[in-house]
Motif scaffolding. Structure first.
Motif, mmCIF file in Angstrom:
data_model
loop_
_atom_site.group_PDB
_atom_site.id
_atom_site.type_symbol
_atom_site.label_atom_id
_atom_site.label_comp_id
_atom_site.label_asym_id
_atom_site.label_seq_id
_atom_site.Cartn_x
_atom_site.Cartn_y
_atom_site.Cartn_z
ATOM 1 N N UNK A 11 0.834 -1.132 0.130
ATOM 2 C CA UNK A 11 -0.093 -0.300 0.036
ATOM 3 C C UNK A 11 0.931 1.181 -0.055
ATOM 4 N N UNK A 12 1.956 1.188 0.903
ATOM 5 C CA UNK A 12 2.811 2.347 1.009
ATOM 6 C C UNK A 12 3.584 2.385 -0.406
ATOM 7 N N UNK A 13 3.847 1.278 -0.982
ATOM 8 C CA UNK A 13 4.522 1.499 -2.388
ATOM 9 C C UNK A 13 3.728 2.250 -3.538
ATOM 10 N N UNK A 14 2.575 1.874 -3.531
ATOM 11 C CA UNK A 14 1.649 2.363 -4.290
ATOM 12 C C UNK A 14 1.239 3.944 -4.064
ATOM 13 N N UNK A 15 1.516 4.298 -3.025
ATOM 14 C CA UNK A 15 1.230 5.685 -2.512
ATOM 15 C C UNK A 15 2.400 6.480 -2.943
ATOM 16 N N UNK A 158 -6.601 7.074 -2.873
ATOM 17 C CA UNK A 158 -6.367 6.115 -2.124
ATOM 18 C C UNK A 158 -5.580 6.816 -0.788
ATOM 19 N N UNK A 159 -6.107 6.389 0.374
ATOM 20 C CA UNK A 159 -5.678 6.990 1.895
ATOM 21 C C UNK A 159 -5.280 6.028 2.657
ATOM 22 N N UNK A 179 -0.210 10.468 14.665
ATOM 23 C CA UNK A 179 -0.757 10.043 13.328
ATOM 24 C C UNK A 179 -0.146 10.392 12.050
ATOM 25 N N UNK A 180 -0.053 9.504 11.155
ATOM 26 C CA UNK A 180 0.452 9.939 10.055
ATOM 27 C C UNK A 180 -0.432 9.264 8.817
ATOM 28 N N UNK A 181 -0.421 10.130 7.629
ATOM 29 C CA UNK A 181 -1.051 9.493 6.552
ATOM 30 C C UNK A 181 -0.336 9.848 5.171
ATOM 31 N N UNK A 182 -0.965 9.263 4.068
ATOM 32 C CA UNK A 182 -0.488 9.677 2.819
ATOM 33 C C UNK A 182 -1.621 9.309 1.855
ATOM 34 N N UNK A 183 -2.044 10.273 0.951
ATOM 35 C CA UNK A 183 -3.329 9.963 0.241
ATOM 36 C C UNK A 183 -2.514 10.445 -1.290
ATOM 37 N N UNK A 184 -3.015 9.745 -2.153
ATOM 38 C CA UNK A 184 -2.567 10.162 -3.708
ATOM 39 C C UNK A 184 -3.906 10.174 -4.348
ATOM 40 N N UNK A 196 -2.743 13.690 -15.122
ATOM 41 C CA UNK A 196 -3.347 12.408 -14.697
ATOM 42 C C UNK A 196 -2.975 11.930 -12.975
ATOM 43 N N UNK A 197 -1.554 12.419 -12.653
ATOM 44 C CA UNK A 197 -1.382 12.392 -11.413
ATOM 45 C C UNK A 197 -1.694 13.822 -10.860
ATOM 46 N N UNK A 198 -2.645 13.915 -9.898
ATOM 47 C CA UNK A 198 -3.604 15.004 -9.566
ATOM 48 C C UNK A 198 -2.675 15.711 -8.280
ATOM 49 N N UNK A 199 -2.462 14.954 -7.446
ATOM 50 C CA UNK A 199 -1.730 15.398 -6.268
ATOM 51 C C UNK A 199 -1.351 14.340 -5.325
ATOM 52 N N UNK A 200 -0.567 14.757 -4.335
ATOM 53 C CA UNK A 200 -0.117 13.789 -3.233
ATOM 54 C C UNK A 200 -0.160 14.339 -2.033
ATOM 55 N N UNK A 201 -0.722 13.997 -0.893
ATOM 56 C CA UNK A 201 -0.698 14.556 0.497
ATOM 57 C C UNK A 201 -0.082 13.626 1.500
#
Length: 253
Positions: A11-15, A158-159, A179-184, A196-201
């Motif tokens: 999951x982290x690799x996909x993010x 995906x979050x 807490x930590x998160x990543x969302x693509x 197509x790549x819109x953003x990453x948080x």
């Protein structure tokens, strides 16, 4: 345990992959421009049960440019929740977003967006670590700042969020946590065009569970946004203040 750990690593690799590809492509293009901004997002999230399976989602986000000085965006989102299992919830909802000009490469004016979304959220644990996976599809209608016409866009998100209690093996009321998160975000469809790549948080925070129904987080968000022209990349350093609230009206009947 091994299968869960493998799932998390994948999951982290996909993010991380879209951000890595974006950075590589950016290094190869002299035309791409970096726009740095300092923002503040002040947010309320509510998920309130009205029966054993059904609930209501309510959300308001006041997003400010220059931390708090100037308007950036207003986001209002609501939805209907349905509990598939004790750890999995589906949501169907609507969002209204109003975006103001900000940054060194602003839009021509304030413009609205109407959005329908479908979402699956799943919770799990690995030892003390609490995990939330969220999969979201969005259908977006955005009106241009200088026109009355709307453009239709599709986006997938995906979050993955991890929460670590600081006072014990589980997170209880009146206890702090990290807490930590990543969302693509990925755009698709005929109108996605160059972004197509819109953003990453990417986000990190300290939080406090005020009670069994209320939680507060104070954190930092690093947001990278590729604008629609495919040339300008926003690098937004953002203060986030988030209040999470849950009520169970079914228990009060």
């Amino acid at each position: 345990m091994k299968s869960k750990l493998t799932l998390i690593l994948l999951s982290w690799a996909l993010l991380l992959a879209p951000g890595l590809f974006s950075n590589t492509a950016q290094a190869q293009s002299d035309q791409r421009i970096k726009d740095y901004n300092n923002n503040g997002w002040f947010m309320y999230f509510g998920d309130h049960k009205v029966s054993d399976k059904w609930g209501i989602h309510a959300e308001v986000q006041l997003r400010r440019h220059n931390i708090i000085k100037d308007p950036q965006q207003l986001l209002i989102r609501t939805g209907i929740n349905y509990d598939l299992t004790p750890n999995a919830m589906f949501t169907l909802g609507y969002g209204f977003i109003e975006t103001h000009p900000y940054g060194d490469y602003p839009a021509a004016g304030t413009f609205p967006e109407h959005r329908i979304y479908q979402q699956l959220q799943h919770k799990s644990n690995i030892a003390r670590l609490g995990l939330v996976h969220r999969y979201r599809l969005e259908q977006r209608w955005i009106r241009g700042a200088e026109t009355t016409d709307y453009t239709y866009l599709n986006r997938a998100r995906y979050f993955l969020k991890a929460t670590l209690p600081l006072a014990g093996p589980t997170l209880e009321a009146k206890e702090p946590f990290l807490a930590v998160y990543d969302e693509v975000f990925v755009g698709f469809g005929e109108n996605a065009r160059k972004n197509i790549f819109d953003q990453n948080r990417a986000y990190a925070a300290i939080g406090y569970k005020i009670s069994n129904s209320a939680t507060l987080e104070l954190g930092y968000l690093n947001q990278i946004v590729q604008k629609a022209n495919g040339v300008v990349f926003e690098h937004n350093h953002t203060l986030q203040v988030s209040f999470f609230h849950t009520l169970n009206f079914a228990e009060q009947e």
